[in-house]
Design an enzyme around this catalytic site. Sequence first.
Site, PDB file in Angstrom:
ATOM      1  N   ASP A 133       0.815  -1.215   0.000  1.00 55.01           N
ATOM      2  CA  ASP A 133       0.000   0.000   0.000  1.00 55.01           C
ATOM      3  C   ASP A 133       0.849   1.266   0.000  1.00 55.01           C
ATOM      4  OD1 ASP A 133       1.085  -0.105   2.497  1.00 55.01           O
ATOM      5  OD2 ASP A 133      -0.811   0.064   3.592  1.00 55.01           O
ATOM      6  N   CYS A 136       4.963  -0.251   2.769  1.00 61.82           N
ATOM      7  CA  CYS A 136       5.368  -1.552   3.307  1.00 61.82           C
ATOM      8  C   CYS A 136       6.587  -1.447   4.209  1.00 61.82           C
ATOM      9  CB  CYS A 136       5.607  -2.548   2.182  1.00 61.82           C
ATOM     10  SG  CYS A 136       6.931  -2.108   1.027  1.00 61.82           S
ATOM     11  N   HIS A 183       9.475  -4.761  -2.437  1.00 63.61           N
ATOM     12  CA  HIS A 183       8.559  -4.800  -1.309  1.00 63.61           C
ATOM     13  C   HIS A 183       9.259  -5.355  -0.067  1.00 63.61           C
ATOM     14  CE1 HIS A 183       4.609  -5.312   0.649  1.00 63.61           C
ATOM     15  NE2 HIS A 183       5.079  -6.472   1.098  1.00 63.61           N
ATOM     16  N   HIS A 225       5.552   9.786 -19.516  1.00 67.67           N
ATOM     17  CA  HIS A 225       4.630   8.681 -19.246  1.00 67.67           C
ATOM     18  C   HIS A 225       4.992   8.024 -17.913  1.00 67.67           C
ATOM     19  CE1 HIS A 225       4.073   8.232 -23.895  1.00 67.67           C
ATOM     20  NE2 HIS A 225       3.541   9.336 -23.408  1.00 67.67           N
TER      21      HIS A 225
END
Length: 225
Positions: free
Chosen positions: A13, A16, A137, A218
Amino acid sequence: MEGIIVRRVIPSDNSCLFNAIGYVMDHDKTKASELRQVIAATLASDPTKYSEAFLGKPNAEYFSWILDSEKWGGYLLNWLLSHYVMCYYEGAIELSILADYYGREIAAYDIQTSRCDLYGQERNYSERVMLIYDGLHYDALAMSPFEDAPEEFDQTIFAVQKDRTIGPVEGLALNLVKDQQSKRRYTDTANFTLRCGVCQIGVVGQKEAVEHAQATGHVNFQEYR
């Protein structure tokens, strides 16, 4: 010593790292907002030490960035950009600050290399906690009495011994990391493949993704195989 080392999954989210620290330090996976404030206050307290050269961006900009709950971890381009210009290991600055904040060593195990980076060791703290990192993560590592035991039985803080290890727990943690490595439970950020969600161009690795983002503006990338 009885038990096994387990990987406690932290939600992806954008926070971490902070919530993994919250879990191993306080058994609380909702500490992100508080710990972001700790980082920001530390940066503001010493702008000479935490200079642009050290942080990779101006102190005030980093201060605002770290307080934004939409930044860090879950949003791939933010990770790519910050990782590319800031430091070789996502979270190194934050982990160093939080080790001092809690007065405990933080061991961060990298699955891809099985390397352990230790934060706070120069302070000779008497306790250590452990995290595991898959390239994008952070999760928490804990000692559990048996497989599938409830989290309330987890031990996450370990005494540092005279030889500056945490004894057999250290070997158990490394075994788990190597098991995750053998199962390829990591993202190779130098070679993973991404597709731009705007123009559909494919890029390989964080370097090409950053170059494409800087050239085109982008910011919507998806990983694909």
